[in-house]
Scaffold this motif. Structure first.
Motif, PDB file in Angstrom:
ATOM      1  N   ALA A  57     112.513  -9.783  53.786  1.00 25.12           N
ATOM      2  CA  ALA A  57     111.683  -8.655  53.355  1.00 25.12           C
ATOM      3  C   ALA A  57     110.228  -8.899  53.751  1.00 25.12           C
ATOM      4  CB  ALA A  57     111.793  -8.488  51.839  1.00 25.12           C
ATOM      5  N   PRO A  58     109.431  -7.842  53.801  1.00 26.62           N
ATOM      6  CA  PRO A  58     108.014  -8.010  54.122  1.00 26.62           C
ATOM      7  C   PRO A  58     107.340  -9.055  53.217  1.00 26.62           C
ATOM      8  CG  PRO A  58     108.581  -5.697  54.161  1.00 26.62           C
ATOM      9  CD  PRO A  58     109.786  -6.426  53.623  1.00 26.62           C
ATOM     10  N   ALA A  59     106.524  -9.887  53.809  1.00 33.96           N
ATOM     11  CA  ALA A  59     105.917 -11.035  53.123  1.00 33.96           C
ATOM     12  C   ALA A  59     105.032 -10.636  51.943  1.00 33.96           C
ATOM     13  CB  ALA A  59     105.123 -11.874  54.113  1.00 33.96           C
ATOM     14  N   ASP A  60     104.445  -9.462  51.977  1.00 30.88           N
ATOM     15  CA  ASP A  60     103.542  -9.061  50.898  1.00 30.88           C
ATOM     16  C   ASP A  60     104.270  -8.404  49.721  1.00 30.88           C
ATOM     17  OD1 ASP A  60     104.108  -6.843  52.520  1.00 30.88           O
ATOM     18  OD2 ASP A  60     102.213  -5.863  52.025  1.00 30.88           O
ATOM     19  N   SER A  62     106.535  -8.221  46.340  1.00 28.04           N
ATOM     20  CA  SER A  62     106.860  -9.046  45.172  1.00 28.04           C
ATOM     21  C   SER A  62     108.360  -9.341  45.191  1.00 28.04           C
ATOM     22  CB  SER A  62     106.505  -8.294  43.885  1.00 28.04           C
ATOM     23  OG  SER A  62     107.411  -7.206  43.685  1.00 28.04           O
ATOM     24  N   LEU A  63     108.810 -10.198  44.312  1.00 29.04           N
ATOM     25  CA  LEU A  63     110.230 -10.526  44.239  1.00 29.04           C
ATOM     26  C   LEU A  63     111.079  -9.279  43.974  1.00 29.04           C
ATOM     27  CD1 LEU A  63     112.579 -12.504  44.193  1.00 29.04           C
ATOM     28  CD2 LEU A  63     112.064 -12.926  41.776  1.00 29.04           C
ATOM     29  N   VAL A  64     110.680  -8.464  43.028  1.00 31.37           N
ATOM     30  CA  VAL A  64     111.447  -7.255  42.708  1.00 31.37           C
ATOM     31  C   VAL A  64     111.432  -6.297  43.892  1.00 31.37           C
ATOM     32  CG1 VAL A  64     111.519  -5.213  41.204  1.00 31.37           C
ATOM     33  CG2 VAL A  64     111.149  -7.491  40.223  1.00 31.37           C
ATOM     34  N   GLU A  65     110.306  -6.151  44.564  1.00 33.91           N
ATOM     35  CA  GLU A  65     110.244  -5.291  45.746  1.00 33.91           C
ATOM     36  C   GLU A  65     111.154  -5.815  46.852  1.00 33.91           C
ATOM     37  OE1 GLU A  65     105.732  -3.479  45.603  1.00 33.91           O
ATOM     38  OE2 GLU A  65     105.985  -5.561  46.236  1.00 33.91           O
ATOM     39  N   ARG A  66     111.194  -7.124  47.016  1.00 31.04           N
ATOM     40  CA  ARG A  66     112.089  -7.723  48.012  1.00 31.04           C
ATOM     41  C   ARG A  66     113.543  -7.402  47.675  1.00 31.04           C
ATOM     42  NH1 ARG A  66     110.137 -12.274  51.115  1.00 31.04           N
ATOM     43  NH2 ARG A  66     107.916 -12.534  50.813  1.00 31.04           N
ATOM     44  N   TRP A  67     113.927  -7.558  46.399  1.00 33.17           N
ATOM     45  CA  TRP A  67     115.287  -7.261  45.974  1.00 33.17           C
ATOM     46  C   TRP A  67     115.626  -5.796  46.264  1.00 33.17           C
ATOM     47  CZ3 TRP A  67     119.749  -9.360  44.671  1.00 33.17           C
ATOM     48  CH2 TRP A  67     120.693  -8.576  44.026  1.00 33.17           C
ATOM     49  N   ASN A  68     114.749  -4.899  45.868  1.00 37.05           N
ATOM     50  CA  ASN A  68     115.005  -3.478  46.086  1.00 37.05           C
ATOM     51  C   ASN A  68     115.029  -3.128  47.569  1.00 37.05           C
ATOM     52  OD1 ASN A  68     115.383  -2.834  43.397  1.00 37.05           O
ATOM     53  ND2 ASN A  68     113.259  -2.244  43.069  1.00 37.05           N
ATOM     54  N   TRP A  69     114.224  -3.798  48.366  1.00 36.67           N
ATOM     55  CA  TRP A  69     114.232  -3.592  49.820  1.00 36.67           C
ATOM     56  C   TRP A  69     115.604  -3.952  50.389  1.00 36.67           C
ATOM     57  CZ3 TRP A  69     114.915  -7.223  53.737  1.00 36.67           C
ATOM     58  CH2 TRP A  69     114.589  -6.799  55.042  1.00 36.67           C
ATOM     59  N   TRP A  70     116.126  -5.112  49.997  1.00 39.66           N
ATOM     60  CA  TRP A  70     117.439  -5.542  50.480  1.00 39.66           C
ATOM     61  C   TRP A  70     118.545  -4.616  49.991  1.00 39.66           C
ATOM     62  CZ3 TRP A  70     121.028  -9.561  48.065  1.00 39.66           C
ATOM     63  CH2 TRP A  70     122.114  -9.800  48.907  1.00 39.66           C
ATOM     64  N   LEU A  71     118.514  -4.278  48.692  1.00 39.94           N
ATOM     65  CA  LEU A  71     119.536  -3.387  48.151  1.00 39.94           C
ATOM     66  C   LEU A  71     119.462  -2.004  48.795  1.00 39.94           C
ATOM     67  CD1 LEU A  71     121.657  -4.015  45.788  1.00 39.94           C
ATOM     68  CD2 LEU A  71     119.954  -5.736  46.245  1.00 39.94           C
ATOM     69  N   GLY A  72     118.256  -1.563  49.135  1.00 40.71           N
ATOM     70  CA  GLY A  72     118.109  -0.289  49.847  1.00 40.71           C
ATOM     71  C   GLY A  72     118.782  -0.339  51.208  1.00 40.71           C
ATOM     72  N   SER A  73     118.674  -1.475  51.883  1.00 47.40           N
ATOM     73  CA  SER A  73     119.344  -1.643  53.179  1.00 47.40           C
ATOM     74  C   SER A  73     120.856  -1.600  53.007  1.00 47.40           C
ATOM     75  CB  SER A  73     118.943  -2.982  53.821  1.00 47.40           C
ATOM     76  OG  SER A  73     117.572  -3.015  54.085  1.00 47.40           O
ATOM     77  N   LEU A  74     121.349  -2.276  51.978  1.00 48.38           N
ATOM     78  CA  LEU A  74     122.791  -2.256  51.712  1.00 48.38           C
ATOM     79  C   LEU A  74     123.257  -0.850  51.338  1.00 48.38           C
ATOM     80  CD1 LEU A  74     123.151  -5.600  49.727  1.00 48.38           C
ATOM     81  CD2 LEU A  74     124.059  -5.119  52.018  1.00 48.38           C
TER      82      LEU A  74
END
Length: 91
Positions: A57-60, A62-74
């Motif tokens: 996920a993009p480096a900037d 947060s952890l929750v944003e990273r999780w949601n980014w990945w789940l959005g891809s799935l």
């Protein structure tokens, strides 16, 4: 998947606070327990898989944003993952 090990790793790798790490680890455990990830991708969800995908996920983020980014891809690629995303106010 070991939720406690994931929680610890998330705090260490992503410098996340305990609350955010706990919420993400709980969602990851729920996802693993659902069997959806294993059915769609042919492998069991593990601490290493979660960590690796969150690191993409993009480096900037947060952890929750990273999780949601990945789940959005799935969600886009397979469908049925929206229910595992973390809603505003859950952390």
């Amino acid at each position: 998947m070991d939720r406690t090990a994931l929680e610890t790793e998330l705090q260490d790798i992503f410098d996340a606070d305990q609350r955010a790490a706990r919420v993400v680890a709980r969602q990851a455990r729920d996802l693993a327990d659902s069997g959806r990830f294993a059915d769609d991708l042919g492998m069991e969800l593990s601490v290493e898989i979660v960590r690796s995908n969150l690191e993409d996920a993009p480096a900037d983020y947060s952890l929750v944003e990273r999780w949601n980014w990945w789940l959005g891809s799935l969600e886009l690629s397979h469908g049925g993952y929206e229910r595992f995303q973390i809603r505003d106010g859950a952390v």
